[in-house]
Design an enzyme around this catalytic site. Structure first.
Site, PDB file in Angstrom:
ATOM      1  N   CYS A 134       0.876  -1.176   0.000  1.00 33.71           N
ATOM      2  CA  CYS A 134       0.000   0.000   0.000  1.00 33.71           C
ATOM      3  C   CYS A 134       0.909   1.221   0.000  1.00 33.71           C
ATOM      4  O   CYS A 134       1.792   1.319  -0.854  1.00 33.71           O
ATOM      5  CB  CYS A 134      -0.992  -0.033   1.156  1.00 33.71           C
ATOM      6  N   ARG A 157      -2.573  -0.855   5.606  1.00 37.63           N
ATOM      7  CA  ARG A 157      -3.748  -1.481   5.012  1.00 37.63           C
ATOM      8  C   ARG A 157      -3.482  -2.915   4.560  1.00 37.63           C
ATOM      9  O   ARG A 157      -4.383  -3.764   4.606  1.00 37.63           O
ATOM     10  CB  ARG A 157      -4.258  -0.620   3.845  1.00 37.63           C
TER      11      ARG A 157
END
Length: 266
Positions: A221, A226
């Site tokens: 990411c 994430r």
């Protein structure tokens, strides 16, 4: 799903009285104290295990620092840890990844979050009494670790590895690793229940992007938060060849790595 990685609220409710099961709330202290928390949960806020102290492991805190956090929370090496937040599990998943990297064998993510739990079960404002432990971490050897760095990612680009970008569409279009497919980490969450979608639905979502268990997968990411959630979900679904690019796009661009931009089939 594999209960060794993700557990349901029902499972946790049935094990709250087990002295070897420790619940970790990774929200900010004001949320833990002011809003309430799961019974028996200790507070280890996200910022306390998210920094750049471990130069070999990106923004992980370092084995000794993490061990101090677990020891102060009364957790031992053989205990079961269940982590949760109130953001669909993305911050708690980072805790799970960190615990795995520093050698904790039995760490799990609560399916759902505080709000999902609160719909069915009671919460409390009482802070549990804990007896500190002398926690001894056992960081994974590089060959056993899911974490990969710039050189390994560069090499994976030359193979048939599948690069999975877990960010939002505008981020993906601004810059992405060459050939990457986009899979927003939140797609696995049912917004109404705040829990994960059924296993069959998850498998359909993933396979539609070519994210299948037979592929070598590299997750990234911007700063490796994430992808923690996607990593745990893939792990629960039985994926085995998963690499976790800790430096993510931030490090990649610092090294002037090649990127693509613009609209793509996402």
């Amino acid at each position: 799903m594999d209960d060794s990685v993700i557990v349901s609220p029902d499972w946790l409710a049935a094990h709250l009285d087990d002295p070897t099961v420790h619940v970790v709330d990774v929200r900010d202290a004001w949320e833990y104290d002011g809003i309430g928390h799961l019974p028996g949960a200790v507070n280890i806020p996200f910022d306390s295990y998210r920094n750049d102290s471990d130069v070999d492991r990106g923004t992980l805190p370092g084995a000794e620092a993490f061990a101090d956090l677990l020891g102060d929370a009364g957790i031992s090496e053989d205990d079961t840890i269940v982590a949760y937040d109130d953001t669909h599990g993305v911050f708690a998943a980072r805790f799970v990844l960190t615990a795995i990297e520093y050698g904790h064998d039995d760490v799990r993510l609560l399916d759902g979050d505080f709000s999902a739990w609160n719909r069915e079960y009671e919460t409390t404002s009482e802070t549990p009494d804990v007896e500190p432990t002398d926690y001894e971490p056992e960081p994974l050897e590089p060959e056993a670790s899911p974490l990969v760095g710039y050189d390994a990612v560069e090499a994976a680009l030359e193979r048939d590895a599948l690069f999975v970008d877990t960010r939002e569409q505008d981020e993906f279009e601004e810059a992405r690793l060459p050939g990457a497919v986009r899979f927003d980490w939140r797609e696995v969450v049912d917004e109404e229940s705040r829990r994960l979608k059924p296993e069959a639905a998850l498998e359909d979502l993933l396979s539609a992007r070519g994210i299948t268990p037979d592929r070598e997968i590299v997750l990234y990411c911007n700063t490796a938060r994430r992808i923690s959630h996607t990593y745990v979900v893939l792990n629960a679904l039985g994926y085995e060849d998963i690499h976790f690019y800790e430096g993510s796009l931030t490090e990649w661009r610092e090294h002037d790595g090649a990127v693509e931009s613009g609209p793509a089939d996402a």
